[in-house]
Design a protein around this motif. Sequence first.
Motif, mmCIF file in Angstrom:
data_model
loop_
_atom_site.group_PDB
_atom_site.id
_atom_site.type_symbol
_atom_site.label_atom_id
_atom_site.label_comp_id
_atom_site.label_asym_id
_atom_site.label_seq_id
_atom_site.Cartn_x
_atom_site.Cartn_y
_atom_site.Cartn_z
ATOM 1 N N LEU A 152 -8.630 22.548 1.621
ATOM 2 C CA LEU A 152 -8.740 23.081 2.980
ATOM 3 C C LEU A 152 -9.191 24.534 2.918
ATOM 4 O O LEU A 152 -8.510 25.367 2.333
ATOM 5 N N THR B 64 -13.210 21.230 5.383
ATOM 6 C CA THR B 64 -12.410 20.390 4.500
ATOM 7 C C THR B 64 -13.325 19.798 3.438
ATOM 8 O O THR B 64 -14.420 19.326 3.756
ATOM 9 N N SER C 111 -14.938 20.718 9.686
ATOM 10 C CA SER C 111 -13.741 20.876 10.510
ATOM 11 C C SER C 111 -12.543 20.985 9.583
ATOM 12 O O SER C 111 -12.567 20.486 8.452
ATOM 13 N N MET D 82 -9.066 19.800 8.701
ATOM 14 C CA MET D 82 -8.199 18.656 8.972
ATOM 15 C C MET D 82 -6.747 18.991 8.696
ATOM 16 O O MET D 82 -6.424 19.956 8.008
ATOM 17 N N ASP D 83 -5.880 18.161 9.222
ATOM 18 C CA ASP D 83 -4.471 18.193 8.824
ATOM 19 C C ASP D 83 -4.383 17.815 7.353
ATOM 20 O O ASP D 83 -5.145 16.974 6.860
ATOM 21 N N LEU E 140 -3.928 14.093 6.643
ATOM 22 C CA LEU E 140 -5.139 13.336 6.949
ATOM 23 C C LEU E 140 -6.190 13.536 5.868
ATOM 24 O O LEU E 140 -6.860 12.589 5.432
ATOM 25 N N ALA E 141 -6.343 14.783 5.397
ATOM 26 C CA ALA E 141 -7.317 15.068 4.342
ATOM 27 C C ALA E 141 -6.974 14.321 3.062
ATOM 28 O O ALA E 141 -7.851 13.759 2.391
#
Length: 289
Positions: free
Chosen positions: A210, A217, A240, A242-243, A246-247
Amino acid sequence: MECSQSGVRIFWSRRSELRPWERALKLEKIEDRFWQELWRLEAPAVVKNFMWKVGNDLLPTKGNLFQKNIVQNPNCPICLQETEDMLHILWSCKSSMAVWQECGKKIQKLALGETDGKGLLQYLMRKLEGEDLLMAIVVSCMIWLRRNAVVFDREFTPPGSLVADAQRVVREFTQPVMSSDLPLRPASGSAVTWTPPRYGTIKINWAAILNHVMKQTGIGVLIRNANGELLATQAKFFSSLMDSSLAAALGAWYAVKLGCDMGAHLEGATLSVVAALKKNGPCGSSFLI
């Protein structure tokens, strides 16, 4: 040949004045020293590149674009009141001043009297050092990224959130590396040091990175055999942030897909896999096939 004492004084007083080419050479040396100090700073490469653009007035501010007849209005896209030049958007705009007020006391007490972006950098480098200087330049970079988000996405990051993101970037950049055997650091925060799989099998590792500065990402996948030989790699980048969970999950999906593309067969107890996925804790970043 005779020379009066007053004549000698006049000669040396005039000689003490720098000739035009000598003044230019002296200024060039000062200029070189500034850029050398800038590139020696302990900071992420993307932040150094941003500083270089600031120092050379290369950012596409509304003021710069107006001078090139690209836009019809030079005003700041956030406050809408003053011409947007480098110094305005990074320091004197009300929205930027609100961000600096959220920073540490050393940064809050700065009284800027410069007139351009390069002067801003020189001032920060004179007054701050270490993590305070890194924090200041990271905040400057994020202020510019926030400005772009306002222009292109109509999104505005509150001052407190922006400073929190900058603090996270500084913390991640300055944390010490305890071993030369660098582990993989997935977005979930766990660390996995690579060990070879059993003979006759392959191992797939993935990691999600991140980038809080660029709001991006990145996902990387490696496949190696029991001898550590690299069989396949894959990298994906997303514009973008990401959380982290999620990544990591998306990285696992790409890892499985790459393995299947190579003809690997997946086996496992379905119920145990489902139970693992339902756990609140982060999933591992490697598995055997």
